[in-house]
Design an enzyme around this catalytic site. Structure first.
Site: not given
Length: 194
Positions: A154, A170
């Site tokens: 992301h 992440c």
């Protein structure tokens, strides 16, 4: 003494003083292997190393991504191998938060919302239960969800995080870069985190 003679003398003296610094700079080893302990001293510096996709996958499939947590870089190849791109990333804060192995992109979203996991909220009880898309959202402007629950590639609004151990698991990219990657990455892209 004329002004051109004085100027020549001053320039000569400045060059003489700078020579040892220039020589040290030319002799310094700036290779990725010469960077000191990355956990302790590296800030927003990535020591990118070129990776060959063949060392990780049998074929390129629809596309291939390798997330290198050591060099803090994401490598992308399209399905024909004609488009290779390299992006600086943020990586998980600790090895315990880092999941390594094979996965794939299962869905994509522009303007992602964010729901911190229970483990995140235990580490930081001040986190909200839910956050709408927008400038304060830690997922940035685009998100690509992996087949592993709660793991994503992301964007981030906080550009200081790129090149650092700063995520809860992440892989983060600058918003401009995740938008670029998002546009060329199909669902079904194979991913390996190393």
């Amino acid at each position: 003494m004329g002004s051109s003679t004085r100027r020549s003398l001053l320039l000569g003296a400045a060059a003489t003083l700078a020579t040892p610094s220039l020589l040290r700079a030319q002799q310094a080893d700036y290779s990725p292997r010469a960077v000191p302990d990355p956990v302790e001293t590296r800030r927003n510096l990535s020591s990118f190393e070129r990776i060959d996709w063949r060392e990780h996958f049998e074929s390129l499939g629809v596309a291939t991504i390798i997330c290198d947590t050591t060099s803090r870089a994401l490598h992308f190849w399209n399905g024909t191998g004609t488009d290779y791109r390299l992006y600086p990333t943020s990586v998980p804060m600790t090895d315990e938060l880092t999941r390594r192995g094979y996965t794939e992109i299962v869905r994509k979203r522009v303007g992602p919302t964010w729901t911190p996991t229970q483990a995140m909220r235990e580490r930081d009880p001040t986190l909200p239960d839910f956050m709408e898309a927008g400038p304060g959202n830690p997922l940035g402007t685009h998100a690509m969800y992996l087949s592993w629950p709660a793991y994503l590639i992301h964007g981030t609004h906080d550009t200081r995080k790129i090149g650092r151990r700063s995520s809860s698991g992440c892989i983060g990219l600058y918003n401009e870069k995740i938008a670029e990657l998002f546009a060329i990455t199909p669902v079904g892209t194979q991913v390996r985190v190393i």
